[in-house]
Design a protein around this motif. Structure first.
Motif, PDB file in Angstrom:
ATOM      1  N   GLY A 162       0.939  -1.227   0.111  1.00  0.00           N
ATOM      2  CA  GLY A 162       0.215  -0.026  -0.155  1.00  0.00           C
ATOM      3  C   GLY A 162       0.838   1.347  -0.141  1.00  0.00           C
ATOM      4  N   MET A 216      -4.384  -0.732   4.366  1.00  0.00           N
ATOM      5  CA  MET A 216      -3.212  -0.857   3.454  1.00  0.00           C
ATOM      6  C   MET A 216      -2.197   0.180   3.512  1.00  0.00           C
ATOM      7  N   TYR A 245     -10.195  -3.877  -2.698  1.00  0.00           N
ATOM      8  CA  TYR A 245      -9.419  -2.827  -3.077  1.00  0.00           C
ATOM      9  C   TYR A 245      -9.725  -1.848  -4.388  1.00  0.00           C
ATOM     10  N   ASP A 292      -8.978   1.483  -4.753  1.00  0.00           N
ATOM     11  CA  ASP A 292      -8.111   2.449  -4.739  1.00  0.00           C
ATOM     12  C   ASP A 292      -6.927   2.523  -5.532  1.00  0.00           C
ATOM     13  N   ASN A 293      -7.201   1.843  -6.886  1.00  0.00           N
ATOM     14  CA  ASN A 293      -5.826   1.745  -7.678  1.00  0.00           C
ATOM     15  C   ASN A 293      -5.476   2.847  -8.308  1.00  0.00           C
ATOM     16  N   LYS A 296      -1.346  -3.079  -6.974  1.00  0.00           N
ATOM     17  CA  LYS A 296      -0.572  -3.938  -6.342  1.00  0.00           C
ATOM     18  C   LYS A 296       0.560  -4.273  -7.380  1.00  0.00           C
ATOM     19  N   TYR A 314     -11.847  -0.147   0.163  1.00  0.00           N
ATOM     20  CA  TYR A 314     -10.794   0.897   0.269  1.00  0.00           C
ATOM     21  C   TYR A 314     -11.114   1.732  -1.130  1.00  0.00           C
TER      22      TYR A 314
END
Lengths: 386, 386
Positions: free
Chosen positions: A32, A40, B6, B8-9, B14, B322
């Protein structure tokens, strides 16, 4: 073919296995961004704090001192010089910058950039001693000096500047001092409080941390505005997602660097001396330079009169002994040594060997044989040719 | 507790397992410095060249175009803006810089730095459309303009600037155009030749590469002097030992980014639409913004009238969804949306969700439930409180 012998640790060091192992979870699972306000991001705080603590330990920094993680030593040097221009020159008009003529490329080129902005750079010529004395700095500075920027020690020659005296002088005159400590961390015993200097930078890839790591320490009470601007990363000190894997690896490398300092100053210094003596035994006019001076425990620069250092380096590389004649981020060794007042025939035949905590006695013994044979053969050849 | 979702890219992605796996040998075994003239340096050339090729593929760059590997997107943006000042302003006197008022923090702050050097920055106010039109750029530029710097697309709102028209305009007027392509790489189909723009930058940590990676593309024939000076690394374009592990990982990520572009534009776009529709089904006055415009396939910004977005974000984070309301390297979403002419009650209740190629249908279904329930509960609560 036998395993190569790496005596080029002032160019780059092997990343520590433990540092690499400990950074991996931050590449694959805990990836994160610490500025994200969810788990994260938050789950990284512990590792970040622990890593900062370890890095602070490198120079005995205190909690109230500041640290900025950078992508390299050169970035850190650029940061100090560029931000000093913004923070001091722009507000006070002090536009005079002092460094040494034999410095590495980052300070020289960063000052070149400021010269094109109307600043004045003073490049101290080095006396035969191989170092810059406080008196020489005193002669170079003026009431308009914003910054004195120097390497603490030279990674090619092993020579160490008298930084305590220089720091006392700068403090007395109210001039900011920046030291590039890349080559002394883990090699000399010191505490930042004793040394002085408001800004200290270093490159992680010289401390067995991976590439992409480095930093600037800023003494409590001093201002260093960001170089890469644009965001709340590192509390606004440097924009760009904090490279947590790199920071964690640098933290581990910092611990190990301190732990191996005794070894460097005793066992590695002994191996360095053995290398010098072994070569001189075989080639009597080979000459290790600066042996009478205080110098780094892991570095030797040796002259081989009658042999061109480029040719020697080339043949050593082919035989698996890796050494350096400068270049890259540093100056060519011939220029550095001439700048230090060393005679041309020595300067142009000199090669720098830098050991690490991983250097083995057996490697030094093999290196002596290979270096002595190669140098003898080249000299024989050049005598025939001339 | 169930696995977190998730979305929140646009803050960070990742790192790809393959990218991390392929960088490892360059951390543990092939750790030399490519500027070293021996095998430890030379053995890296193949991997470096292959990685550059892969990265060039990201935007259809040609061999004669230039690329500088940087430690992040923000560094790349600082590089373009700072070096344009040195290369253009210093030699021509053109000291006028143009950007958008709703831009991310790096260009805004880098221009702020130049303003303190006597430059003039023009911040284009955004029309209600959410984008900057070529006409607005035409109104903002002057014969003294050195640079127009814009994000290609906004990672929070998904809106896409009409870069072809802006590029045509800049070319016609002889003004350098810089585009931050971070949020469009692997999301839009394009070729650099069609787009125009002399400089294109991006951040690797938004393309499933690890932190510490990014770059600047420089169109053939254009000059961009180094930002971090001091050494022959990257042929003098950026000092500091080239981060070969990072470069290799970025190369792998670039390949995968191109390979997954179809998926992003079809399947991921479908999931994004499903998320929007699912939430609107449950909360009829929830409102996805900019749906009538061309926008990024993986991003939605949704307003939840009557709910403070900070509170909603906080509770979603606690429930394992997120998302983002900006901050970090971007502006707060409320400011961005207000700047785009969106009404206050929508702007202050808006949250940005950004998907990736790894987002699963099951996650979107769970996210719809959690988001709808949380928003409904908060609205009920705030109606009681007021």
């Amino acid at each position: 073919m036998q395993k190569a012998i790496y005596l080029d640790n002032s160019t780059i060091t092997k990343p520590s296995d433990k540092a690499v192992a400990q950074m991996l979870p931050y590449l694959s699972e805990r990836w994160g961004n610490p500025v994200a306000p969810h788990r994260m991001g938050q789950e990284l705080y512990g590792a970040i704090e622990e890593s900062y603590k370890r890095i602070y330990g490198l120079i005995g920094a205190k909690e109230q001192d500041d640290f900025i993680f950078t992508s390299s030593g050169p970035e850190a040097v650029n940061h100090v010089i560029s931000s000093t221009y913004f923070d001091i020159t722009n507000s006070t008009g002090k536009n005079h910058f002092v460094t040494a003529a034999i410095e590495e490329a980052p300070p020289l080129m960063a000052l070149g950039k400021l010269e094109r902005q109307g600043c004045v750079a003073k490049y101290i010529q080095c006396a035969k001693s191989g170092v810059i004395s406080a008196q020489e700095v005193a002669d170079a500075i003026s009431p308009r000096t914003a910054l004195v920027t120097l390497s603490w020690a030279n990674g090619l020659t092993g020579t160490i500047n008298p930084v305590n005296e220089i720091s006392d002088l700068c403090k007395e005159r109210g001039i900011r001092l920046h030291l590039d400590a890349t080559h002394v961390l883990g090699k000399l015993f010191f505490d930042w409080d004793d040394v002085g200097a408001e800004m200290i930078t270093f490159d992680g890839s010289h401390l067995h941390a991976p590439k992409g790591t480095g930093g600037v320490f800023v003494k409590d009470g001093h201002k260093l505005s960001p170089f890469i601007v644009g965001g709340s990363d590192q509390a606004g000190r440097r924009a760009g997602a904090l490279n947590v894997p790199g920071l964690v690896a640098l933290g581990v490398a910092a611990l190990e660097t301190l732990d191996s300092r005794d070894l460097l100053c005793t066992e590695v210094a002994r191996l360095r001396n053995k290398l010098e003596e072994g070569i001189v035994d075989r080639i009597p006019d080979a000459q290790p330079l600066f042996v009478q001076r205080e110098r780094l425990p892991h570095v030797t620069v040796m002259a081989f009169p009658g042999v061109a250092n480029e040719a020697l380096l080339f043949h050593l590389n082919r035989k698996g002994v890796y050494a350096s004649i400068g270049g890259g981020n540093t100056q060519q060794i011939g220029l550095v040594l001439s700048g230090m007042g060393i005679a041309e025939n020595l300067a142009q035949s000199a090669i720098s060997f830098s050991l690490s905590r991983e250097t083995q006695e057996e490697e030094i013994e093999r290196a002596i044989d290979i270096i002595a044979e190669t140098a003898a053969k080249l000299r024989h050849l050049s005598q025939k040719l001339v």
